[in-house]
Design an enzyme around this catalytic site. Structure first.
Site, short mmCIF file in Angstrom:
data_model
loop_
_atom_site.label_atom_id
_atom_site.label_comp_id
_atom_site.label_asym_id
_atom_site.label_seq_id
_atom_site.Cartn_x
_atom_site.Cartn_y
_atom_site.Cartn_z
N LYS A 145 0.58 -1.52 -0.15
CA LYS A 145 -0.15 0.08 -0.37
C LYS A 145 0.63 0.98 0.53
O LYS A 145 2.01 1.35 0.32
CB LYS A 145 -0.57 -0.40 1.05
C1 E4P Z 1 -8.56 2.53 3.59
O1 E4P Z 1 -7.65 1.16 3.43
C2 E4P Z 1 -8.04 2.97 4.67
O2 E4P Z 1 -7.47 2.19 5.62
C3 E4P Z 1 -9.21 2.94 5.24
O3 E4P Z 1 -10.58 2.74 4.69
C4 E4P Z 1 -9.23 4.61 6.41
O4 E4P Z 1 -10.79 4.59 6.61
P1 E4P Z 1 -11.06 5.78 7.34
O5 E4P Z 1 -11.57 7.27 7.10
O6 E4P Z 1 -12.58 4.38 8.22
O7 E4P Z 1 -9.70 5.82 8.42
#
Ligand code: E4P
Length: 219
Positions: A87
């Site tokens: 990522k």
């Molecule tokens: C995506 O991969 C992120 O980890 C995640 O969806 C972020 O979500 P949040 O805005 O609830 O922290």
């Protein structure tokens, strides 16, 4: 539409996997910290533990923000298990790193995406997945679902291989709307997946079926 769970909590990952509908896992540094996982060795061991639960596609995020650092870290993460997807944040060096990983056959998830322009860049760099954050846009009064629709449309125009992974979902309607729009994947907390089960007519209908059965059986 594929279902990923957005957590580093092993019990929640197991629960979603046991339901039989889980296609992958996304994590981020905040989610790892929430589980109290710190230090390179512990972080890697935790990613391995996640990989041992699910069939494939575990997003592990790099912490570096420069190209060399991201490449080094991403290669180390990819070595943990074949199921790892590296990522990478949507920044200039991140785009370069995605291009590099794409050439090396290492799958990537481009994260922290908030605009169609960023989505085009990531697709051109060869990202495997693109993570636009719906909830965080909603939080600042922009319609996150509009962005998903726009990106899906653009990707269809050009037949980009990058899969739209709608992220930062807050509730079941986000998930259902993503399915209507045609997002390839959603990632969300366990409660959003299990929330899909709920309907009062299912509960009352089942209660009546069981009561009628018991009555007929003379119980
Ligand atoms: C995506 O991969 C992120 O980890 C995640 O969806 C972020 O979500 P949040 O805005 O609830 O922290």
């Amino acid at each position: 539409m594929k279902f990923f769970i957005d957590t580093a909590n092993l019990d929640e990952i197991k629960e979603a996997y046991d339901l039989g509908v889980l296609d992958g896992v996304t994590t981020n540094p905040s989610l790892m910290a929430k589980e109290g996982i710190t230090g390179d060795d512990n972080v890697r061991a935790h990613y391995k533990a996640i990989c041992d639960i699910v069939d494939d596609k575990v997003s592990a995020e790099v912490i570096s923000t420069d190209f060399d650092g991201m490449v080094k870290e991403g290669k180390e993460l990819a070595k943990i298990d074949d199921k790892i997807v590296v990522k990478v944040p949507m920044i200039k060096d991140g785009v370069k790193a995605i291009k590099y990983f794409s050439g090396e056959g290492i799958r990537t998830n481009c994260t922290l995406v908030f605009s169609a322009g960023q989505a085009i860049l990531a697709a051109k760099a060869g990202a495997t997945y693109l993570s636009p954050f719906i909830g965080r846009l909603d939080d600042i009064s922009f319609d996150g679902l509009d962005l998903i629709e726009q990106i899906v449309h653009i990707y269809q125009n050009y037949g980009y291989d990058t899969q739209v992974l709608a992220a930062s979902l807050r509730h079941t309607m986000h998930l259902i709307k993503c399915a209507e729009i045609g997002a390839d994947v959603i990632t969300c907390p366990l409660k959003v997946i299990t929330g899909l089960l709920n309907h009062p007519l299912t509960d009352s209908g089942l209660a009546k079926f069981l009561a009628d059965h018991a009555k007929a059986a003379g119980k």
